[in-house]
Design a protein around this motif. Sequence first.
Motif, PDB file in Angstrom:
ATOM      1  N   MET A   1     -11.963  14.837   1.120  1.00 48.35           N
ATOM      2  CA  MET A   1     -10.844  14.512   1.993  1.00 48.35           C
ATOM      3  C   MET A   1     -10.518  13.016   1.923  1.00 48.35           C
ATOM      4  O   MET A   1      -9.347  12.640   1.804  1.00 48.35           O
ATOM      5  N   ALA A   2     -11.547  12.168   1.970  1.00 47.04           N
ATOM      6  CA  ALA A   2     -11.318  10.729   1.874  1.00 47.04           C
ATOM      7  C   ALA A   2     -10.738  10.361   0.509  1.00 47.04           C
ATOM      8  O   ALA A   2      -9.860   9.492   0.416  1.00 47.04           O
ATOM      9  N   TRP A   3     -11.192  11.021  -0.516  1.00 45.42           N
ATOM     10  CA  TRP A   3     -10.683  10.702  -1.842  1.00 45.42           C
ATOM     11  C   TRP A   3      -9.222  11.096  -1.977  1.00 45.42           C
ATOM     12  O   TRP A   3      -8.406  10.330  -2.514  1.00 45.42           O
ATOM     13  N   LEU A   4      -8.841  12.269  -1.479  1.00 49.69           N
ATOM     14  CA  LEU A   4      -7.437  12.696  -1.516  1.00 49.69           C
ATOM     15  C   LEU A   4      -6.561  11.763  -0.684  1.00 49.69           C
ATOM     16  O   LEU A   4      -5.437  11.421  -1.094  1.00 49.69           O
ATOM     17  N   ASN A   5      -7.091  11.326   0.490  1.00 51.73           N
ATOM     18  CA  ASN A   5      -6.323  10.395   1.323  1.00 51.73           C
ATOM     19  C   ASN A   5      -6.089   9.061   0.595  1.00 51.73           C
ATOM     20  O   ASN A   5      -5.028   8.456   0.736  1.00 51.73           O
ATOM     21  N   SER A   6      -7.104   8.639  -0.186  1.00 52.20           N
ATOM     22  CA  SER A   6      -6.947   7.368  -0.906  1.00 52.20           C
ATOM     23  C   SER A   6      -5.903   7.458  -2.002  1.00 52.20           C
ATOM     24  O   SER A   6      -5.420   6.429  -2.493  1.00 52.20           O
ATOM     25  N   LYS A   7      -5.520   8.654  -2.353  1.00 52.14           N
ATOM     26  CA  LYS A   7      -4.488   8.853  -3.375  1.00 52.14           C
ATOM     27  C   LYS A   7      -3.123   9.067  -2.738  1.00 52.14           C
ATOM     28  O   LYS A   7      -2.158   9.414  -3.438  1.00 52.14           O
ATOM     29  N   GLY A   8      -3.038   8.863  -1.440  1.00 54.78           N
ATOM     30  CA  GLY A   8      -1.757   9.008  -0.731  1.00 54.78           C
ATOM     31  C   GLY A   8      -1.470  10.404  -0.276  1.00 54.78           C
ATOM     32  O   GLY A   8      -0.332  10.698   0.115  1.00 54.78           O
ATOM     33  N   LEU A   9      -2.467  11.234  -0.275  1.00 58.60           N
ATOM     34  CA  LEU A   9      -2.267  12.636   0.110  1.00 58.60           C
ATOM     35  C   LEU A   9      -2.855  12.862   1.506  1.00 58.60           C
ATOM     36  O   LEU A   9      -3.992  12.474   1.782  1.00 58.60           O
ATOM     37  N   ASN A  10      -2.096  13.499   2.349  1.00 55.72           N
ATOM     38  CA  ASN A  10      -2.564  13.840   3.703  1.00 55.72           C
ATOM     39  C   ASN A  10      -3.051  15.285   3.735  1.00 55.72           C
ATOM     40  O   ASN A  10      -2.277  16.203   3.489  1.00 55.72           O
ATOM     41  N   VAL A  11      -4.318  15.452   3.998  1.00 46.95           N
ATOM     42  CA  VAL A  11      -4.905  16.800   3.996  1.00 46.95           C
ATOM     43  C   VAL A  11      -4.711  17.412   5.390  1.00 46.95           C
ATOM     44  O   VAL A  11      -5.043  16.801   6.397  1.00 46.95           O
TER      45      VAL A  11
ATOM     46  N   LEU B   1       1.083   6.897  -6.355  1.00 41.08           N
ATOM     47  CA  LEU B   1      -0.009   7.851  -6.514  1.00 41.08           C
ATOM     48  C   LEU B   1       0.441   9.267  -6.154  1.00 41.08           C
ATOM     49  O   LEU B   1       0.053  10.247  -6.811  1.00 41.08           O
ATOM     50  N   ARG B   2       1.238   9.353  -5.088  1.00 42.07           N
ATOM     51  CA  ARG B   2       1.716  10.692  -4.713  1.00 42.07           C
ATOM     52  C   ARG B   2       2.564  11.301  -5.817  1.00 42.07           C
ATOM     53  O   ARG B   2       2.616  12.531  -5.971  1.00 42.07           O
ATOM     54  N   ALA B   3       3.213  10.402  -6.524  1.00 43.42           N
ATOM     55  CA  ALA B   3       4.024  10.916  -7.636  1.00 43.42           C
ATOM     56  C   ALA B   3       3.140  11.439  -8.758  1.00 43.42           C
ATOM     57  O   ALA B   3       3.566  12.286  -9.548  1.00 43.42           O
ATOM     58  N   SER B   4       1.901  10.944  -8.805  1.00 43.38           N
ATOM     59  CA  SER B   4       0.996  11.367  -9.880  1.00 43.38           C
ATOM     60  C   SER B   4      -0.158  12.232  -9.380  1.00 43.38           C
ATOM     61  O   SER B   4      -0.948  12.727 -10.187  1.00 43.38           O
ATOM     62  N   PHE B   5      -0.304  12.388  -8.032  1.00 42.01           N
ATOM     63  CA  PHE B   5      -1.351  13.227  -7.443  1.00 42.01           C
ATOM     64  C   PHE B   5      -0.702  14.275  -6.537  1.00 42.01           C
ATOM     65  O   PHE B   5       0.384  14.079  -6.012  1.00 42.01           O
TER      66      PHE B   5
ATOM     67  N   GLU C   1       0.829  -1.212   0.000  1.00 45.25           N
ATOM     68  CA  GLU C   1       0.000   0.000   0.000  1.00 45.25           C
ATOM     69  C   GLU C   1       0.860   1.258   0.000  1.00 45.25           C
ATOM     70  O   GLU C   1       0.529   2.246  -0.700  1.00 45.25           O
ATOM     71  N   GLU C   2       1.947   1.220   0.745  1.00 48.89           N
ATOM     72  CA  GLU C   2       2.843   2.382   0.763  1.00 48.89           C
ATOM     73  C   GLU C   2       3.443   2.617  -0.617  1.00 48.89           C
ATOM     74  O   GLU C   2       3.565   3.770  -1.076  1.00 48.89           O
ATOM     75  N   GLU C   3       3.814   1.496  -1.248  1.00 50.03           N
ATOM     76  CA  GLU C   3       4.366   1.637  -2.597  1.00 50.03           C
ATOM     77  C   GLU C   3       3.319   2.187  -3.560  1.00 50.03           C
ATOM     78  O   GLU C   3       3.620   3.032  -4.416  1.00 50.03           O
ATOM     79  N   ARG C   4       2.092   1.693  -3.431  1.00 51.75           N
ATOM     80  CA  ARG C   4       1.020   2.192  -4.294  1.00 51.75           C
ATOM     81  C   ARG C   4       0.771   3.676  -4.060  1.00 51.75           C
ATOM     82  O   ARG C   4       0.618   4.460  -5.017  1.00 51.75           O
ATOM     83  N   LEU C   5       0.711   4.053  -2.767  1.00 53.41           N
ATOM     84  CA  LEU C   5       0.477   5.452  -2.449  1.00 53.41           C
ATOM     85  C   LEU C   5       1.643   6.324  -2.895  1.00 53.41           C
ATOM     86  O   LEU C   5       1.445   7.492  -3.295  1.00 53.41           O
ATOM     87  N   ALA C   6       2.860   5.732  -2.796  1.00 50.68           N
ATOM     88  CA  ALA C   6       4.016   6.510  -3.259  1.00 50.68           C
ATOM     89  C   ALA C   6       3.905   6.798  -4.749  1.00 50.68           C
ATOM     90  O   ALA C   6       4.201   7.913  -5.222  1.00 50.68           O
TER      91      ALA C   6
END
Length: 341
Positions: free
Chosen positions: A331-341, A207-211, A200-205
């Motif tokens: 907020m939940a959608w941004l969090n699911s993309k690896g972003l901390n609001v 995603l963070r690179a793309s979000f 999950e961390e890798e996936r979010l990483a």
Amino acid sequence: MASNKPAPEAPSPFTADGIGGPERTWEEWNPTAESIRPVRGKHRVAKQRGLARSSTVLGVGVIAAVGAGGMATAQSKPPVSISLPDSIADNLPGVGAFMSEDAEAAPLAAAPITSAGITSAEAEQGTTDAGEALRARILQQAEQQQASADAEAKAAEEKAAAEKAADEAKKQQDEAEAKAKAKIAAEKKAAKEAAEKKAEEERLAKLRASFTLPTSSYTITSTYGQSGAMWSSGQHTGLDFAGAAGSPLKAVHSGTITSAGWSGSYGYRTVLQLDDGTEVWYAHQSSIDVSVGQKVSTGETIGRMGATGNVTGVHLHLEVHTAGGSALNPMAWLNSKGLNV
């Protein structure tokens, strides 16, 4: 049955003193166990059973007479006829042999004479009291029985102890195996969770690179679903980022601009459609920097923060909708993309 009548007696020439005189009258003598002292040897008088006193059981073999001329012997007297019923002779051990002419060659096969109730072994040990001998045997038997009972009880205790020890050992083994299995299961679960977390961390990483977040400096003033009279629907439909006027607003992900312009209570609004069909709305902008149909990439500026439309201050009103039009919690959608609001 043979007759046991006494043989006729010859007249004796001797007197009572053995010297001479008038003839002495002799009476019949029936020997019994009381009148004859037991003598060790093969010529014993067995105690008569079941015979009348008048019957001659073991008749006299010799009548000795002492006279002036010397001692008369049995050989000088006429033989005395002694007989027993066949049934008695057959049932009395030793009597037949005793009464036969071959008595010398057939000794009685009787047990050694001891006191009543005392065995030969006890007699050899010097025991003479039958009661004491019986008491000793009873005590010995009681001791043997007690020893046997104690041995059985001890064997039962040892068996029970062995079974208890075996049960305890099995219980401990089962517990150890259960603990080992639980440990293995816990390790597998932890490893699985760690692997999932890492994935999950890798996936979010990625995603963070793309979000990215829509703005860099902000304060959350209103959240999705919040109630209030300021919203026509009675609930807040987006997420408000308060910040400085003119702050750049960035594309959260690469996509296409499908709407850009005035939109009533939203003020100046821009709609960014992502590749999966998700729509991101930017409202209350002070200005718009993109046009409809334009392709943008992650982090690219699409407008500026402002206070146009139905607002109480400078902020970005961000909404997220599915391809079908349903509203999502931003907020939940941004969090699911690896972003901390």
